[in-house]
Motif scaffolding. Structure first.
Motif, short mmCIF file in Angstrom:
data_model
loop_
_atom_site.label_atom_id
_atom_site.label_comp_id
_atom_site.label_asym_id
_atom_site.label_seq_id
_atom_site.Cartn_x
_atom_site.Cartn_y
_atom_site.Cartn_z
N ASN A 2 0.84 -1.19 0.00
CA ASN A 2 0.00 0.00 0.00
C ASN A 2 0.88 1.24 0.00
OD1 ASN A 2 -1.77 2.08 0.51
ND2 ASN A 2 -2.53 1.28 2.44
N TYR A 5 -1.96 5.62 -1.52
CA TYR A 5 -2.87 6.26 -2.46
C TYR A 5 -3.29 5.22 -3.50
CZ TYR A 5 1.28 6.41 -5.37
OH TYR A 5 2.39 6.05 -6.09
N ASP A 6 -4.37 5.52 -4.23
CA ASP A 6 -4.87 4.60 -5.25
C ASP A 6 -4.55 5.04 -6.67
OD1 ASP A 6 -6.23 2.75 -3.48
OD2 ASP A 6 -7.70 4.33 -3.13
N GLU A 20 -6.39 9.18 -2.96
CA GLU A 20 -6.86 8.02 -2.22
C GLU A 20 -8.38 7.99 -2.34
OE1 GLU A 20 -7.41 4.67 -0.12
OE2 GLU A 20 -5.50 5.41 -0.86
N VAL A 33 -9.07 4.80 7.15
CA VAL A 33 -7.85 5.13 6.42
C VAL A 33 -6.68 4.54 7.19
CG1 VAL A 33 -8.63 7.21 5.23
CG2 VAL A 33 -7.73 7.41 7.52
N GLU A 37 -1.78 5.67 4.48
CA GLU A 37 -2.54 6.66 3.72
C GLU A 37 -2.46 8.04 4.38
OE1 GLU A 37 -5.65 3.30 2.04
OE2 GLU A 37 -6.25 4.55 3.74
N TYR A 48 -2.19 16.00 -2.69
CA TYR A 48 -2.87 14.78 -2.25
C TYR A 48 -4.34 15.11 -2.09
CZ TYR A 48 -3.66 10.51 0.53
OH TYR A 48 -4.10 9.29 0.99
#
Length: 100
Positions: A2, A5-6, A20, A33, A37, A48
């Protein structure tokens, strides 16, 4: 694995933006979260975003998205053993705005 963030995206002026994504069915009370993250959000600010997706039971056409800029600016993770925190969905949603 991980990274906190995505999605990696680019702003119009060429800056890298980390996003995220947290999705919950409409009416959810909270979301989680991870420590990673939060840490990424703190170190990557102002590049972000926390993207909240309100998933409508009637289908994707009715889903809503809000972006929260610098979502963890005042977040304290507490002790070292923390693995993450629960966020209040309605409160965080109210801090957000449509994607920009």
């Amino acid at each position: 694995n991980n990274p906190g963030y995505d999605i990696e995206s680019l702003t119009p002026d060429g800056h890298l933006l980390f996003i995220e994504v947290k999705g919950r069915v409409a009416g959810a009370s909270d979301f989680f979260v991870t420590y990673t993250e939060v840490l990424r959000g703190k170190t990557a600010a102002p590049h972000y975003r926390l993207a909240l997706v309100c998933v409508d039971p009637e289908g994707p056409a009715r889903d809503e998205v809000r972006y929260v800029d610098d979502p963890f600016a005042t977040t304290d993770l507490g002790g070292f053993a923390a693995t993450g925190i629960r966020g209040d969905w309605a409160e965080t949603w109210a801090r957000g705005s449509p994607p920009h």
